[in-house]
Design a protein around this motif. Sequence first.
Motif, PDB file in Angstrom:
ATOM      1  N   TRP A 226       0.804  -1.218   0.000  1.00 27.85           N
ATOM      2  CA  TRP A 226       0.000   0.000   0.000  1.00 27.85           C
ATOM      3  C   TRP A 226       0.841   1.274   0.000  1.00 27.85           C
ATOM      4  O   TRP A 226       0.475   2.273  -0.625  1.00 27.85           O
ATOM      5  CB  TRP A 226      -0.945  -0.015   1.201  1.00 27.85           C
ATOM      6  CG  TRP A 226      -1.880   1.158   1.286  1.00 27.85           C
ATOM      7  CD1 TRP A 226      -3.132   1.259   0.745  1.00 27.85           C
ATOM      8  CD2 TRP A 226      -1.639   2.408   1.960  1.00 27.85           C
ATOM      9  NE1 TRP A 226      -3.691   2.486   1.034  1.00 27.85           N
ATOM     10  CE2 TRP A 226      -2.791   3.205   1.775  1.00 27.85           C
ATOM     11  CE3 TRP A 226      -0.563   2.916   2.687  1.00 27.85           C
ATOM     12  CZ2 TRP A 226      -2.901   4.488   2.307  1.00 27.85           C
ATOM     13  CZ3 TRP A 226      -0.666   4.205   3.222  1.00 27.85           C
ATOM     14  CH2 TRP A 226      -1.836   4.980   3.023  1.00 27.85           C
ATOM     15  N   ALA A 227       1.968   1.253   0.665  1.00 26.26           N
ATOM     16  CA  ALA A 227       2.787   2.465   0.835  1.00 26.26           C
ATOM     17  C   ALA A 227       3.331   3.019  -0.478  1.00 26.26           C
ATOM     18  O   ALA A 227       3.701   4.199  -0.558  1.00 26.26           O
ATOM     19  CB  ALA A 227       3.943   2.188   1.795  1.00 26.26           C
ATOM     20  N   GLY A 228       3.381   2.182  -1.533  1.00 26.32           N
ATOM     21  CA  GLY A 228       3.884   2.659  -2.814  1.00 26.32           C
ATOM     22  C   GLY A 228       4.944   1.761  -3.427  1.00 26.32           C
ATOM     23  O   GLY A 228       5.876   2.243  -4.072  1.00 26.32           O
ATOM     24  N   LEU A 229       4.796   0.451  -3.272  1.00 27.91           N
ATOM     25  CA  LEU A 229       5.778  -0.500  -3.792  1.00 27.91           C
ATOM     26  C   LEU A 229       5.088  -1.596  -4.598  1.00 27.91           C
ATOM     27  O   LEU A 229       4.024  -2.078  -4.204  1.00 27.91           O
ATOM     28  CB  LEU A 229       6.556  -1.159  -2.646  1.00 27.91           C
ATOM     29  CG  LEU A 229       7.376  -0.240  -1.747  1.00 27.91           C
ATOM     30  CD1 LEU A 229       7.813  -0.993  -0.497  1.00 27.91           C
ATOM     31  CD2 LEU A 229       8.582   0.303  -2.493  1.00 27.91           C
ATOM     32  N   ILE A 230       5.698  -1.972  -5.713  1.00 26.57           N
ATOM     33  CA  ILE A 230       5.219  -3.106  -6.497  1.00 26.57           C
ATOM     34  C   ILE A 230       6.407  -4.025  -6.770  1.00 26.57           C
ATOM     35  O   ILE A 230       7.480  -3.570  -7.172  1.00 26.57           O
ATOM     36  CB  ILE A 230       4.568  -2.656  -7.823  1.00 26.57           C
ATOM     37  CG1 ILE A 230       3.310  -1.831  -7.534  1.00 26.57           C
ATOM     38  CG2 ILE A 230       4.212  -3.872  -8.686  1.00 26.57           C
ATOM     39  CD1 ILE A 230       2.662  -1.266  -8.774  1.00 26.57           C
ATOM     40  N   TYR A 231       6.183  -5.311  -6.535  1.00 19.76           N
ATOM     41  CA  TYR A 231       7.246  -6.304  -6.681  1.00 19.76           C
ATOM     42  C   TYR A 231       6.851  -7.379  -7.687  1.00 19.76           C
ATOM     43  O   TYR A 231       5.665  -7.677  -7.870  1.00 19.76           O
ATOM     44  CB  TYR A 231       7.519  -7.005  -5.352  1.00 19.76           C
ATOM     45  CG  TYR A 231       8.115  -6.157  -4.268  1.00 19.76           C
ATOM     46  CD1 TYR A 231       9.503  -6.048  -4.117  1.00 19.76           C
ATOM     47  CD2 TYR A 231       7.297  -5.481  -3.362  1.00 19.76           C
ATOM     48  CE1 TYR A 231      10.057  -5.289  -3.104  1.00 19.76           C
ATOM     49  CE2 TYR A 231       7.848  -4.717  -2.337  1.00 19.76           C
ATOM     50  CZ  TYR A 231       9.228  -4.624  -2.218  1.00 19.76           C
ATOM     51  OH  TYR A 231       9.767  -3.873  -1.204  1.00 19.76           O
ATOM     52  N   TYR A 232       7.880  -7.975  -8.295  1.00 19.52           N
ATOM     53  CA  TYR A 232       7.722  -9.189  -9.086  1.00 19.52           C
ATOM     54  C   TYR A 232       8.301 -10.323  -8.254  1.00 19.52           C
ATOM     55  O   TYR A 232       9.449 -10.258  -7.808  1.00 19.52           O
ATOM     56  CB  TYR A 232       8.474  -9.076 -10.414  1.00 19.52           C
ATOM     57  CG  TYR A 232       8.129 -10.145 -11.417  1.00 19.52           C
ATOM     58  CD1 TYR A 232       7.288  -9.865 -12.495  1.00 19.52           C
ATOM     59  CD2 TYR A 232       8.640 -11.438 -11.300  1.00 19.52           C
ATOM     60  CE1 TYR A 232       6.967 -10.842 -13.423  1.00 19.52           C
ATOM     61  CE2 TYR A 232       8.319 -12.425 -12.222  1.00 19.52           C
ATOM     62  CZ  TYR A 232       7.482 -12.120 -13.282  1.00 19.52           C
ATOM     63  OH  TYR A 232       7.154 -13.098 -14.197  1.00 19.52           O
ATOM     64  N   VAL A 233       7.513 -11.371  -8.024  1.00 21.74           N
ATOM     65  CA  VAL A 233       7.956 -12.501  -7.204  1.00 21.74           C
ATOM     66  C   VAL A 233       8.065 -13.739  -8.089  1.00 21.74           C
ATOM     67  O   VAL A 233       7.080 -14.179  -8.689  1.00 21.74           O
ATOM     68  CB  VAL A 233       6.977 -12.773  -6.048  1.00 21.74           C
ATOM     69  CG1 VAL A 233       7.466 -13.956  -5.216  1.00 21.74           C
ATOM     70  CG2 VAL A 233       6.823 -11.530  -5.180  1.00 21.74           C
ATOM     71  N   HIS A 234       9.270 -14.298  -8.169  1.00 20.75           N
ATOM     72  CA  HIS A 234       9.502 -15.495  -8.965  1.00 20.75           C
ATOM     73  C   HIS A 234       9.132 -16.743  -8.170  1.00 20.75           C
ATOM     74  O   HIS A 234       9.136 -16.744  -6.940  1.00 20.75           O
ATOM     75  CB  HIS A 234      10.970 -15.568  -9.387  1.00 20.75           C
ATOM     76  CG  HIS A 234      11.398 -14.440 -10.267  1.00 20.75           C
ATOM     77  ND1 HIS A 234      11.374 -14.511 -11.648  1.00 20.75           N
ATOM     78  CD2 HIS A 234      11.839 -13.193  -9.965  1.00 20.75           C
ATOM     79  CE1 HIS A 234      11.805 -13.354 -12.161  1.00 20.75           C
ATOM     80  NE2 HIS A 234      12.090 -12.545 -11.155  1.00 20.75           N
ATOM     81  N   LEU A 235       8.824 -17.814  -8.880  1.00 19.25           N
ATOM     82  CA  LEU A 235       8.386 -19.057  -8.262  1.00 19.25           C
ATOM     83  C   LEU A 235       9.353 -19.534  -7.188  1.00 19.25           C
ATOM     84  O   LEU A 235       8.943 -20.004  -6.139  1.00 19.25           O
ATOM     85  CB  LEU A 235       8.199 -20.144  -9.331  1.00 19.25           C
ATOM     86  CG  LEU A 235       7.853 -21.544  -8.841  1.00 19.25           C
ATOM     87  CD1 LEU A 235       6.567 -21.522  -8.025  1.00 19.25           C
ATOM     88  CD2 LEU A 235       7.714 -22.490 -10.016  1.00 19.25           C
ATOM     89  N   GLY A 236      10.642 -19.379  -7.421  1.00 24.19           N
ATOM     90  CA  GLY A 236      11.637 -19.837  -6.457  1.00 24.19           C
ATOM     91  C   GLY A 236      11.767 -18.955  -5.234  1.00 24.19           C
ATOM     92  O   GLY A 236      12.533 -19.268  -4.322  1.00 24.19           O
TER      93      GLY A 236
END
Length: 282
Positions: A226-236
């Motif tokens: 919510w604070a202003g972060l977007i991540y890409y999370v890989h399967l591993g």
Amino acid sequence: MINLKTLGLSFILSSLGVVSTASAAPSLEQLWLTEGVSVPESVLVYRNGKTNFLLVSQIDGESNTKDGKGGIAKMSLDGALDNVNWVTGLHAPKGMAQFGGKLYVADVDEIVVINIKTAEIEKKVAVPGAIFLNDVTVDSKGTVYVSDMKTGKIHRYANNALSDHFTKLENINGLKAIGSNVVAGAGKNLYMIDSNKNRLDIASGFAQGIDGVESINKGDFLVSCWAGLIYYVHLGGKVELLLDSQKEGINTADIGFDNVTQTLYVPNFLKNSVTAYKVNSH
């Protein structure tokens, strides 16, 4: 050392035909920004044949107050604000999910069921003991799951009956059903709750509490804080930061993702806007 939890997660996803395909470093490319919504908390992508649009939950007030000011706005996929008052009379609507022509909305202590074709509220399901219902997801069989951030519970709604699906998940928020399993963002950790209610670790180390969770690339995830972060999370379990708008005060609340166009839709909460990004992940 083999992480048995990760191995179990990989097995679950593989059994569903889910295999990570991302290779190049992922990135976001802004497509558009639309203003004019009132405290947008969540974006849902709706596709049904030639009928395609976005739904945006609007708190339009305090996040946990039953004031009747909240509602749902309707937007086109290219950002045009079609109807800011598509549904009105809600309180502080947050997460949304759809199944079989019905929209399920978390609204403080109720699950609101809306007929998508008519935009009419069909039912309000009170959740006993609920304090702060937050996100909603629906599995492939139509079972609805809703998180309560204050009680640490994931509630289950199926065949007009409510039950506790999982408890003791501190700061539980974002949910995403994959088959009969539920991916859950709780605080700074991303888990999967399998069909036997086992909790498997996916990833950790997020800088802020998780808000939205979306599945991408058959095994990877997009996660917002919510604070202003977007991540890409890989399967591993590898976590990559895609966007940091904290200094600008641009919130990234409960995201929506369109697998058809690989477009990410971000509600900017306090900025009263929605931003769309092309996700480049190959």
